[in-house]
Design a protein around this motif. Structure first.
Motif, PDB file in Angstrom:
ATOM      1  N   LEU A   1      -7.414   1.526  -1.085  1.00 28.25           N
ATOM      2  CA  LEU A   1      -6.237   2.349  -1.352  1.00 28.25           C
ATOM      3  C   LEU A   1      -6.607   3.826  -1.395  1.00 28.25           C
TER       4      LEU A   1
ATOM      5  N   ILE B   1       2.522   1.848  -3.276  1.00 26.93           N
ATOM      6  CA  ILE B   1       1.619   2.387  -4.298  1.00 26.93           C
ATOM      7  C   ILE B   1       1.371   3.874  -4.048  1.00 26.93           C
ATOM      8  N   VAL B   2       1.159   4.229  -2.773  1.00 23.66           N
ATOM      9  CA  VAL B   2       0.944   5.648  -2.457  1.00 23.66           C
ATOM     10  C   VAL B   2       2.170   6.460  -2.867  1.00 23.66           C
TER      11      VAL B   2
ATOM     12  N   ASN C   1      -5.190   1.709  10.518  1.00 23.38           N
ATOM     13  CA  ASN C   1      -6.129   0.675  10.081  1.00 23.38           C
ATOM     14  C   ASN C   1      -5.731  -0.699  10.594  1.00 23.38           C
TER      15      ASN C   1
ATOM     16  N   MET D   1       0.830  -1.198   0.000  1.00 23.63           N
ATOM     17  CA  MET D   1       0.000   0.000   0.000  1.00 23.63           C
ATOM     18  C   MET D   1       0.870   1.256   0.000  1.00 23.63           C
TER      19      MET D   1
ATOM     20  N   VAL E   1       5.511  14.679   3.479  1.00 21.15           N
ATOM     21  CA  VAL E   1       4.334  14.782   4.351  1.00 21.15           C
ATOM     22  C   VAL E   1       3.246  13.815   3.902  1.00 21.15           C
ATOM     23  N   THR E   2       3.012  13.734   2.573  1.00 22.51           N
ATOM     24  CA  THR E   2       1.994  12.825   2.074  1.00 22.51           C
ATOM     25  C   THR E   2       2.304  11.390   2.489  1.00 22.51           C
TER      26      THR E   2
ATOM     27  N   ALA F   1       1.694  10.857   6.171  1.00 22.51           N
ATOM     28  CA  ALA F   1       0.249  10.784   6.400  1.00 22.51           C
ATOM     29  C   ALA F   1      -0.283   9.414   5.996  1.00 22.51           C
ATOM     30  N   ALA F   2       0.112   8.934   4.820  1.00 26.48           N
ATOM     31  CA  ALA F   2      -0.352   7.629   4.359  1.00 26.48           C
ATOM     32  C   ALA F   2       0.108   6.540   5.313  1.00 26.48           C
TER      33      ALA F   2
ATOM     34  N   LEU G   1      -9.137   5.235  -0.010  1.00 29.99           N
ATOM     35  CA  LEU G   1      -9.528   5.719   1.310  1.00 29.99           C
ATOM     36  C   LEU G   1      -8.309   5.940   2.191  1.00 29.99           C
ATOM     37  N   ALA G   2      -7.185   5.264   1.860  1.00 28.93           N
ATOM     38  CA  ALA G   2      -5.977   5.420   2.666  1.00 28.93           C
ATOM     39  C   ALA G   2      -5.144   6.622   2.228  1.00 28.93           C
ATOM     40  N   PHE G   3      -5.575   7.281   1.150  1.00 32.06           N
ATOM     41  CA  PHE G   3      -4.813   8.433   0.687  1.00 32.06           C
ATOM     42  C   PHE G   3      -5.053   9.644   1.589  1.00 32.06           C
ATOM     43  N   PRO G   4      -3.994  10.365   1.916  1.00 28.57           N
ATOM     44  CA  PRO G   4      -4.201  11.638   2.616  1.00 28.57           C
ATOM     45  C   PRO G   4      -4.814  12.635   1.646  1.00 28.57           C
TER      46      PRO G   4
ATOM     47  N   ILE H   1      -2.129   6.436   8.241  1.00 24.74           N
ATOM     48  CA  ILE H   1      -3.451   5.892   7.912  1.00 24.74           C
ATOM     49  C   ILE H   1      -3.406   4.366   7.868  1.00 24.74           C
ATOM     50  N   VAL H   2      -2.428   3.784   7.173  1.00 26.78           N
ATOM     51  CA  VAL H   2      -2.401   2.319   7.078  1.00 26.78           C
ATOM     52  C   VAL H   2      -2.102   1.677   8.426  1.00 26.78           C
TER      53      VAL H   2
ATOM     54  N   THR I   1       2.090   9.372  -5.654  1.00 33.82           N
ATOM     55  CA  THR I   1       2.505  10.724  -5.297  1.00 33.82           C
ATOM     56  C   THR I   1       3.687  11.150  -6.147  1.00 33.82           C
TER      57      THR I   1
ATOM     58  N   LEU J   1      -4.339  16.771   1.521  1.00 33.53           N
ATOM     59  CA  LEU J   1      -2.968  17.113   1.127  1.00 33.53           C
ATOM     60  C   LEU J   1      -2.734  16.814  -0.338  1.00 33.53           C
ATOM     61  N   PHE J   2      -3.185  15.624  -0.708  1.00 28.24           N
ATOM     62  CA  PHE J   2      -2.965  15.165  -2.060  1.00 28.24           C
ATOM     63  C   PHE J   2      -3.649  16.098  -3.059  1.00 28.24           C
TER      64      PHE J   2
END
Lengths: 358, 332
Positions: B162, A44-45, A341, A41, A329-330, A333-334, B164-167, A337-338, A49, B170-171
């Protein structure tokens, strides 16, 4: 902790055949699978980005190297930076190097001029050529202070208000609490924040909102965060109160609550032990998602109150087109979040005996 | 702009055809759509929300007319209304008068009333269109994932996780900051609005997608679907003619509840400088200007804040009412 479960089998989210028990090996396998998913995950983020911030400038004809050295730089300097930062490599190669730098650190080399960037290497700010990672770590405590305090406030306040509203359904308390909650979810944070600033900081001159770190001056730290905490918590408390009330009402109608009452349990035990346990499950789901996504709320709160946190850093970086900081920062943050979860999924098994890890 | 509302409004009564021709001769047959409408009519609070929503939509549509009658052009400077020493509006309450209903902006003296009225256009247009994008994507992918299951479902579900897991916030701001000023023949505010709609809608669809997927999952095993299949109906027919009409209720509820969220997102983005470009007026942008003047001119902060609050509250009240009205478990 997760290995300790209820009786084998069970209902709900059970995936494996009835009778299978959660053995330690199953838990381990589950953990490994989940952690792999977390890593995938995050990759991929990162890729998304990365692609957006390094591809779109290319498509539109802005050169990242130009962003780095400034528009008036001479061609040789631009070429040097491009070489050093590897900006002329294909995007996938750049991405790979970036990930490598995150894990193992990397060297930026331009002939004899070598700069080492230790792991986790997020690269260098386009603006002031600082390493990104120290910038992020210096801002993280502010955001964490904001998030932790607000979270504490909103969970206690929201859940308590929701439970009382559900138990006294239709009462004056219920109606007024739910009206306030509805207003709360309809108010933007930056508006409530500004109003509270205008009242408490300016008109009444009660609170000084200049931030100071906890380690330097706990009193001032607390003072500077009171308004941001309340502002941020108010929005979430409103959502949690609404959710808690709805869940509680549904659960109070369930058969097992009637059974618990029928067998003569006191109302305190029925509510506090039986009903609360089920009520907490959806709250926990939302809490995990919200805590992870809190950075979004933190962006607005930090901008309104001028707190030097990650969110404010990101907003500044965006207006500076400082891509490495934004990317950093992104990603952080991601990451939150993971992880949030994952923790929530593990906690499910503790709170709700019907859930088996699968 | 009001297309999604009309769409869902018309579709909300769609189940009528399914159930209304039951053998009910003298007794009046009430379709689920009619029952929902009757419940909604009895819900005074939701109706009040609905009336405000309709008024807001009218204000947005007729903004130029309203402004020409009651205000000044949104980008006209009125420096004569500004105290030259402090840059604050002259007169009490941010310069409110019969001429300037909501006062004037600090420093340049633009008419706040006309900017708020024009701001409603941006806010509602972006919110509605983004909700439309989200509903379109969410319904399509949700129904496909729920009906086909297997690897298609896994792929779509993981994609939703995926996203929903994105900030998101910010993005989105970062994305908007790298989007150029000219794109596909659009320039300036047009580009920004297009990007806002697409991006907010894109990050919104998983919320609807999850609901639709879950519902489809349980609906696809029903007898009527099996009957249609037995009669030789194709996949597309089953998906969009048999399943979709039965998904209208949850989709309607989540659409009405998504619009206020979108309004808040658009305002937040404008507040952070990633909304439509100045001088196009928007509420979030007005509030971000008010950050520097809240101590000297609180009126300028309160007006756009109240505009957002009233709009979002009205949509939330209406959305809650629609949800209660369409809830089959409710028995009021």
């Amino acid at each position: 902790m997760a290995a300790r479960g209820g009786p084998p089998g069970g209902a709900g989210r059970l995936r494996h055949p009835p009778g299978a028990t959660a053995r330690p090996s199953t838990v381990l396998a589950y953990l490994i699978r989940r952690l792999t998913a977390v890593v995938v995950m995050l990759l991929i983020v990162t890729l998304a980005t990365f692609a957006i911030f390094f591809m779109i400038p290319k498509l539109t004809g802005t050169d990242p190297a130009l962003l780095f050295v400034g528009k008036q730089a001479d061609p040789a300097a631009i070429e040097g930076i491009r070489e050093k930062m590897g900006l002329s490599d294909p995007v996938l190669v750049q991405f790979w190097k970036f990930v490598e730098g995150l894990v193992a650190g990397r060297d930026y080399a331009n002939g004899v001029d070598v700069t080492h960037c230790p792991a986790p290497c997020f690269g260098y700010s386009f603006r002031n050529e600082q390493e990104v990672w120290p910038v992020l770590t210096s801002r993280l405590p502010v955001t964490l202070s904001l998030a932790a305090g607000a979270c504490l406030l909103w969970v206690i306040g929201g859940v308590a208000a929701g439970v009382v509203s559900a138990l006294k359904r239709g009462s004056v308390w219920d109606r007024s609490a739910m009206s306030v909650a509805l207003a709360g979810v309809s108010l933007p944070i930056y508006f409530t924040g500004l109003v509270s600033l205008a009242i408490f900081s300016y008109a009444l001159d009660l609170i000084n909102v200049d931030y100071e770190p906890l380690t330097q001056n706990p009193g001032k730290w607390f003072e500077s965060l009171i308004l941001p905490w309340i502002t941020l918590a108010f929005l979430y408390a409103a959502m949690y109160a609404r959710l808690t009330r709805a869940t509680m009402l549904e659960i109070l109608g369930e058969d097992y609550i009637r059974t618990a009452r029928a067998k003569g349990l006191g109302e305190g035990v029925v509510i506090g032990k039986h009903a609360m346990r089920s009520t907490m499950t959806p709250i926990l789901t939302i809490l995990g998602l919200d805590l992870g996504a809190l950075l979004g709320g933190a962006v607005l709160t930090e901008t309104t109150f001028n707190l030097p946190g990650l969110g404010q850093g990101a907003v500044r970086a965006i207006s500076d087109k400082d891509l490495p900081i934004i990317l950093g920062v992104t990603l952080i943050a991601a990451f939150f979040i993971v992880i949030a979860n994952l923790v929530v999924d593990l906690l499910y098994a503790v709170i709700d005996p019907r859930v088996r890890l699968s | 702009m009001t297309a999604p509302l009309h769409d869902t409004g018309a579709a909300g009564t769609a189940p009528t055809d399914v159930t209304a021709d039951m053998p009910a001769h003298r007794i009046e047959g009430r379709s689920p759509g009619r029952i929902a409408w009757m419940r909604l009519k009895r819900d005074k609070v939701a109706l009040a929300g609905g009336v405000v929503v309709v008024l807001l939509v009218l204000v947005a549509v007729f903004a130029p007319v309203i402004v020409s009658l009651l205000g000044h052009p949104p980008n006209e400077f009125h420096e004569d209304r500004i105290d030259p020493l402090f840059g604050t509006p002259t007169g009490k309450w941010g310069g409110m008068s019969s001429d300037f209903l909501f006062g004037v902006e600090p420093v340049n003296g633009r008419d706040v009333f006309s900017r708020v009225v024009h701001g409603a256009r941006i806010s509602l247009l972006v919110a509605f269109l983004a909700a439309f994008v989200a509903v379109l994507l969410g319904t399509f992918f949700g129904i496909v994932a729920g009906y086909f299951g297997g690897w298609i479902d896994s792929l779509i579900s993981r994609t939703m996780d995926l996203l929903l897991a994105f900030p998101q916030l910010l993005f989105i701001i970062a994305l908007i900051s790298v989007v150029p000023n000219k794109l596909w023949g659009f320039t300036g505010s047009g580009v920004r609005m297009g990007v806002l709609v697409v991006v907010i809608g894109f990050f919104g669809w998983p919320y609807i997608g999850r609901i639709v997927r879950g519902q489809t999952f349980s609906l696809r095993e029903r007898e009527y679907v099996e009957a249609a299949r037995g009669l030789g109906a194709g996949r597309t027919y089953i998906l969009f003619r048999e399943l979709l009409p039965n998904l209208v209720a949850p989709i309607t509820v989540y659409t009405t509840l998504m619009i206020p969220t979108n309004i808040l997102t658009e305002a937040a983005l404008s507040f952070l400088g990633a909304g439509v470009k100045p001088p196009t007026p928007s509420w979030g942008q007005m509030l971000s200007k008010a950050v520097s003047t809240y101590d000297t001119d609180p009126t300028f902060m309160v007006i756009p804040g109240l505009a957002i609050f009233v709009t979002v509250l009205a949509f939330n009240l209406l959305g809650d009412g629609v949800r209660d009205a369409l809830d089959p478990k409710a028995n009021r």
